[in-house]
Design a protein around this motif. Sequence first.
Motif, PDB file in Angstrom:
ATOM      1  N   LYS A 103       0.825  -1.202   0.000  1.00  0.00           N
ATOM      2  CA  LYS A 103       0.000   0.000   0.000  1.00  0.00           C
ATOM      3  C   LYS A 103       0.858   1.250   0.000  1.00  0.00           C
ATOM      4  O   LYS A 103       0.579   2.226  -0.695  1.00  0.00           O
ATOM      5  CB  LYS A 103      -0.921  -0.011   1.223  1.00  0.00           C
ATOM      6  CG  LYS A 103      -1.850   1.194   1.298  1.00  0.00           C
ATOM      7  CD  LYS A 103      -2.753   1.087   2.523  1.00  0.00           C
ATOM      8  CE  LYS A 103      -3.661   2.319   2.621  1.00  0.00           C
ATOM      9  NZ  LYS A 103      -4.547   2.239   3.811  1.00  0.00           N
ATOM     10  N   GLU A 104       1.932   1.244   0.792  1.00  0.00           N
ATOM     11  CA  GLU A 104       2.779   2.429   0.885  1.00  0.00           C
ATOM     12  C   GLU A 104       3.556   2.686  -0.401  1.00  0.00           C
ATOM     13  O   GLU A 104       3.802   3.822  -0.781  1.00  0.00           O
ATOM     14  CB  GLU A 104       3.761   2.279   2.059  1.00  0.00           C
ATOM     15  CG  GLU A 104       3.092   2.416   3.420  1.00  0.00           C
ATOM     16  CD  GLU A 104       4.042   2.056   4.542  1.00  0.00           C
ATOM     17  OE1 GLU A 104       4.767   1.061   4.413  1.00  0.00           O
ATOM     18  OE2 GLU A 104       4.048   2.773   5.552  1.00  0.00           O
ATOM     19  N   THR A 105       4.003   1.600  -1.044  1.00  0.00           N
ATOM     20  CA  THR A 105       4.744   1.793  -2.283  1.00  0.00           C
ATOM     21  C   THR A 105       3.813   2.172  -3.424  1.00  0.00           C
ATOM     22  O   THR A 105       4.247   2.737  -4.422  1.00  0.00           O
ATOM     23  CB  THR A 105       5.517   0.523  -2.682  1.00  0.00           C
ATOM     24  OG1 THR A 105       4.604  -0.557  -2.825  1.00  0.00           O
ATOM     25  CG2 THR A 105       6.561   0.167  -1.656  1.00  0.00           C
ATOM     26  N   GLY A 106       2.569   1.871  -3.277  1.00  0.00           N
ATOM     27  CA  GLY A 106       1.625   2.182  -4.339  1.00  0.00           C
ATOM     28  C   GLY A 106       1.489   1.037  -5.314  1.00  0.00           C
ATOM     29  O   GLY A 106       2.429   0.315  -5.597  1.00  0.00           O
ATOM     30  N   ARG A 107       0.300   0.848  -5.836  1.00  0.00           N
ATOM     31  CA  ARG A 107       0.077  -0.226  -6.796  1.00  0.00           C
ATOM     32  C   ARG A 107       0.951  -0.063  -8.022  1.00  0.00           C
ATOM     33  O   ARG A 107       1.314  -1.031  -8.686  1.00  0.00           O
ATOM     34  CB  ARG A 107      -1.397  -0.244  -7.199  1.00  0.00           C
ATOM     35  CG  ARG A 107      -2.345  -0.597  -6.063  1.00  0.00           C
ATOM     36  CD  ARG A 107      -3.785  -0.538  -6.520  1.00  0.00           C
ATOM     37  NE  ARG A 107      -4.701  -0.795  -5.423  1.00  0.00           N
ATOM     38  CZ  ARG A 107      -6.017  -0.726  -5.526  1.00  0.00           C
ATOM     39  NH1 ARG A 107      -6.563  -0.396  -6.694  1.00  0.00           N
ATOM     40  NH2 ARG A 107      -6.783  -0.973  -4.485  1.00  0.00           N
ATOM     41  N   ASN A 108       1.304   1.165  -8.322  1.00  0.00           N
ATOM     42  CA  ASN A 108       2.093   1.448  -9.509  1.00  0.00           C
ATOM     43  C   ASN A 108       3.460   0.776  -9.458  1.00  0.00           C
ATOM     44  O   ASN A 108       4.065   0.484 -10.488  1.00  0.00           O
ATOM     45  CB  ASN A 108       2.260   2.965  -9.650  1.00  0.00           C
ATOM     46  CG  ASN A 108       2.763   3.362 -11.019  1.00  0.00           C
ATOM     47  OD1 ASN A 108       2.322   2.816 -12.018  1.00  0.00           O
ATOM     48  ND2 ASN A 108       3.686   4.300 -11.053  1.00  0.00           N
ATOM     49  N   ALA A 109       3.987   0.514  -8.258  1.00  0.00           N
ATOM     50  CA  ALA A 109       5.339  -0.018  -8.136  1.00  0.00           C
ATOM     51  C   ALA A 109       5.456  -1.426  -8.685  1.00  0.00           C
ATOM     52  O   ALA A 109       6.541  -1.840  -9.091  1.00  0.00           O
ATOM     53  CB  ALA A 109       5.793   0.015  -6.676  1.00  0.00           C
ATOM     54  N   ASP A 110       4.365  -2.187  -8.714  1.00  0.00           N
ATOM     55  CA  ASP A 110       4.427  -3.563  -9.193  1.00  0.00           C
ATOM     56  C   ASP A 110       4.063  -3.668 -10.669  1.00  0.00           C
ATOM     57  O   ASP A 110       3.925  -4.773 -11.199  1.00  0.00           O
ATOM     58  CB  ASP A 110       3.496  -4.451  -8.351  1.00  0.00           C
ATOM     59  CG  ASP A 110       3.815  -5.927  -8.522  1.00  0.00           C
ATOM     60  OD1 ASP A 110       5.017  -6.256  -8.551  1.00  0.00           O
ATOM     61  OD2 ASP A 110       2.879  -6.735  -8.642  1.00  0.00           O
ATOM     62  N   ARG A 111       3.940  -2.536 -11.316  1.00  0.00           N
ATOM     63  CA  ARG A 111       3.515  -2.554 -12.704  1.00  0.00           C
ATOM     64  C   ARG A 111       4.565  -3.209 -13.587  1.00  0.00           C
ATOM     65  O   ARG A 111       5.770  -3.102 -13.367  1.00  0.00           O
ATOM     66  CB  ARG A 111       3.228  -1.146 -13.210  1.00  0.00           C
ATOM     67  CG  ARG A 111       4.446  -0.254 -13.311  1.00  0.00           C
ATOM     68  CD  ARG A 111       4.114   1.101 -13.904  1.00  0.00           C
ATOM     69  NE  ARG A 111       3.765   0.982 -15.321  1.00  0.00           N
ATOM     70  CZ  ARG A 111       3.278   1.982 -16.045  1.00  0.00           C
ATOM     71  NH1 ARG A 111       3.027   3.150 -15.477  1.00  0.00           N
ATOM     72  NH2 ARG A 111       3.005   1.816 -17.314  1.00  0.00           N
ATOM     73  N   LYS A 112       4.107  -3.919 -14.621  1.00  0.00           N
ATOM     74  CA  LYS A 112       4.999  -4.496 -15.602  1.00  0.00           C
ATOM     75  C   LYS A 112       5.465  -3.397 -16.559  1.00  0.00           C
ATOM     76  O   LYS A 112       4.723  -2.453 -16.849  1.00  0.00           O
ATOM     77  CB  LYS A 112       4.298  -5.610 -16.374  1.00  0.00           C
ATOM     78  CG  LYS A 112       3.945  -6.814 -15.532  1.00  0.00           C
ATOM     79  CD  LYS A 112       3.226  -7.868 -16.372  1.00  0.00           C
ATOM     80  CE  LYS A 112       2.826  -9.066 -15.518  1.00  0.00           C
ATOM     81  NZ  LYS A 112       2.095 -10.093 -16.303  1.00  0.00           N
ATOM     82  N   LEU A 113       6.683  -3.537 -17.045  1.00  0.00           N
ATOM     83  CA  LEU A 113       7.252  -2.576 -17.984  1.00  0.00           C
ATOM     84  C   LEU A 113       7.535  -3.269 -19.307  1.00  0.00           C
ATOM     85  O   LEU A 113       7.975  -4.418 -19.340  1.00  0.00           O
ATOM     86  CB  LEU A 113       8.551  -1.988 -17.439  1.00  0.00           C
ATOM     87  CG  LEU A 113       8.520  -1.323 -16.069  1.00  0.00           C
ATOM     88  CD1 LEU A 113       9.914  -0.834 -15.695  1.00  0.00           C
ATOM     89  CD2 LEU A 113       7.534  -0.168 -16.036  1.00  0.00           C
ATOM     90  N   ARG A 114       7.294  -2.558 -20.378  1.00  0.00           N
ATOM     91  CA  ARG A 114       7.752  -3.054 -21.669  1.00  0.00           C
ATOM     92  C   ARG A 114       9.260  -2.847 -21.754  1.00  0.00           C
ATOM     93  O   ARG A 114       9.793  -1.848 -21.261  1.00  0.00           O
ATOM     94  CB  ARG A 114       7.048  -2.307 -22.803  1.00  0.00           C
ATOM     95  CG  ARG A 114       5.558  -2.627 -22.908  1.00  0.00           C
ATOM     96  CD  ARG A 114       4.928  -1.922 -24.095  1.00  0.00           C
ATOM     97  NE  ARG A 114       5.021  -0.469 -23.959  1.00  0.00           N
ATOM     98  CZ  ARG A 114       4.509   0.402 -24.821  1.00  0.00           C
ATOM     99  NH1 ARG A 114       3.870  -0.046 -25.899  1.00  0.00           N
ATOM    100  NH2 ARG A 114       4.625   1.700 -24.631  1.00  0.00           N
ATOM    101  N   ARG A 115       9.945  -3.789 -22.392  1.00  0.00           N
ATOM    102  CA  ARG A 115      11.395  -3.656 -22.496  1.00  0.00           C
ATOM    103  C   ARG A 115      11.785  -2.360 -23.181  1.00  0.00           C
ATOM    104  O   ARG A 115      12.809  -1.758 -22.837  1.00  0.00           O
ATOM    105  CB  ARG A 115      11.975  -4.847 -23.249  1.00  0.00           C
ATOM    106  CG  ARG A 115      11.893  -6.165 -22.475  1.00  0.00           C
ATOM    107  CD  ARG A 115      12.275  -7.333 -23.355  1.00  0.00           C
ATOM    108  NE  ARG A 115      13.677  -7.309 -23.729  1.00  0.00           N
ATOM    109  CZ  ARG A 115      14.188  -7.964 -24.759  1.00  0.00           C
ATOM    110  NH1 ARG A 115      13.384  -8.689 -25.544  1.00  0.00           N
ATOM    111  NH2 ARG A 115      15.478  -7.917 -25.032  1.00  0.00           N
ATOM    112  N   THR A 116      10.986  -1.931 -24.134  1.00  0.00           N
ATOM    113  CA  THR A 116      11.300  -0.696 -24.842  1.00  0.00           C
ATOM    114  C   THR A 116      11.153   0.536 -23.957  1.00  0.00           C
ATOM    115  O   THR A 116      11.655   1.608 -24.301  1.00  0.00           O
ATOM    116  CB  THR A 116      10.389  -0.541 -26.068  1.00  0.00           C
ATOM    117  OG1 THR A 116       9.022  -0.648 -25.654  1.00  0.00           O
ATOM    118  CG2 THR A 116      10.694  -1.612 -27.108  1.00  0.00           C
TER     119      THR A 116
END
Length: 445
Positions: free
Chosen positions: A36-49
């Motif tokens: 919760k503290e890191t935010g849901r955004n922190a676990d987001r997947k990233l495209r290699r590009t």
Amino acid sequence: MKKRTGAWAWLWLVAVALNAQTGPGPDFWKGRLTEKETGRNADRKLRRTDVDAWRRRVWQAWRQAVSEAPEEKLPAAEPLDSARPYLWHLPAGMEPSAEMPFYWGTKGSDRPAEGWPLFLYIHGSGPKAHEWAAGLSLCRMFDDAPSMCFIPQIPNEGGYYRWWQRAKQTVWERLLRQALASDTVCPDRIYLFGISEGGYGSQRLASFYADYLAGAGPMAGGEPMRNAPPENCANIAFSLLTGADDYMFARNQLTRRIGEVFDSLQRQMPGFYRHRIELIPGRGHGIDYRPTTPWLKQHVRSPWPKRFVWEDYAMDGRRRQGFYNLVVNSRPDSSEEARTRYDMRIEGNDVHLTVSRVDYEVTSRDSVWGIEIGLLKHNTPVAGGCVTVYLSDELVDLGRPVRLFINGRRVFSGKVRPRLKHLLNSCATFYDPRRLYPAAIVAEW
């Protein structure tokens, strides 16, 4: 103060942790940073590009966090010829009322496009004011320009007081953290060197912090190898110059033996363990100190080596949490005296990690001081640990499956997806712009 949310709030909490005595480390976030503290955004997947763009965003946020953290800062650098002394305090809980004066200055009129090479010089064990003044004169004379120089005075004297002890370790980590975050220092051209007691100190610190260094140059030293495992120096340039007649504390015997060990390691791992280790004929404790920096400055760090050896040990009760792209989450043996050897080798998309317990056998001592000269190491495969292996396209092809083997057993096979949290975690662990890893494997064995 602006309100920070999501992943950026996490980075801000990291910065606040810098005010702790030991700097950022797992003891700070363990149990404090929830999803919760890191935010849901922190676990987001990233495209290699998109990884490089996210690296830039994370690094800029980290730089801001470091600049706003409540700790003593590096001043703006001046030309070393006119540099004035500055002062940092050591953590009071480790060493009360300890102050480290230092000079922080540049040599050469033009900053290189990739940033200044950084030379950290530590002095010998005579009266500290005299040694510090001599160090400033020597550093002004050394051939290392263009460069940035950090020239500290040891905080105290007397007894068994050394450059590598725990309170000073926090200063070296502060220096690395702030210098790298300044973006004025070239992250792949950091050098550590010193004379006499500074030679001993630079040898110990080089082994302990090798993953940050391009090279190290102890002079008129010769540290017993249990205190500075040569194996850790596989990817740096290592110079050790000692007088052939420097008999005190068996410095000449130790230097000779260290040279033999580096030669052996280089034969075992061709292309690694670059070194120049020499006994200077006809000289005692005083030698010509000028050849060290011209040799060091030719070498550039490899930030993503596909082979390294790390002997993990406690130096004055403190341990590193990680080395290059490896982080130890739990050790097979957590006792202070335990030593664990991690040997990582990456071949294509296969990552091989051998983990062993290290036991020392003394085979010879000098006849006057009783100092260990000859040592045999016995490496026994060991189980019961947990590691994080950080990965990037510089190390493997993230577009293909990766296999991780620990002590010969496959513990992971599959795609390793880039995620924002790995960039954040590796940034906070290493605070190194070249080691922001988008992918990771956590493995027990």
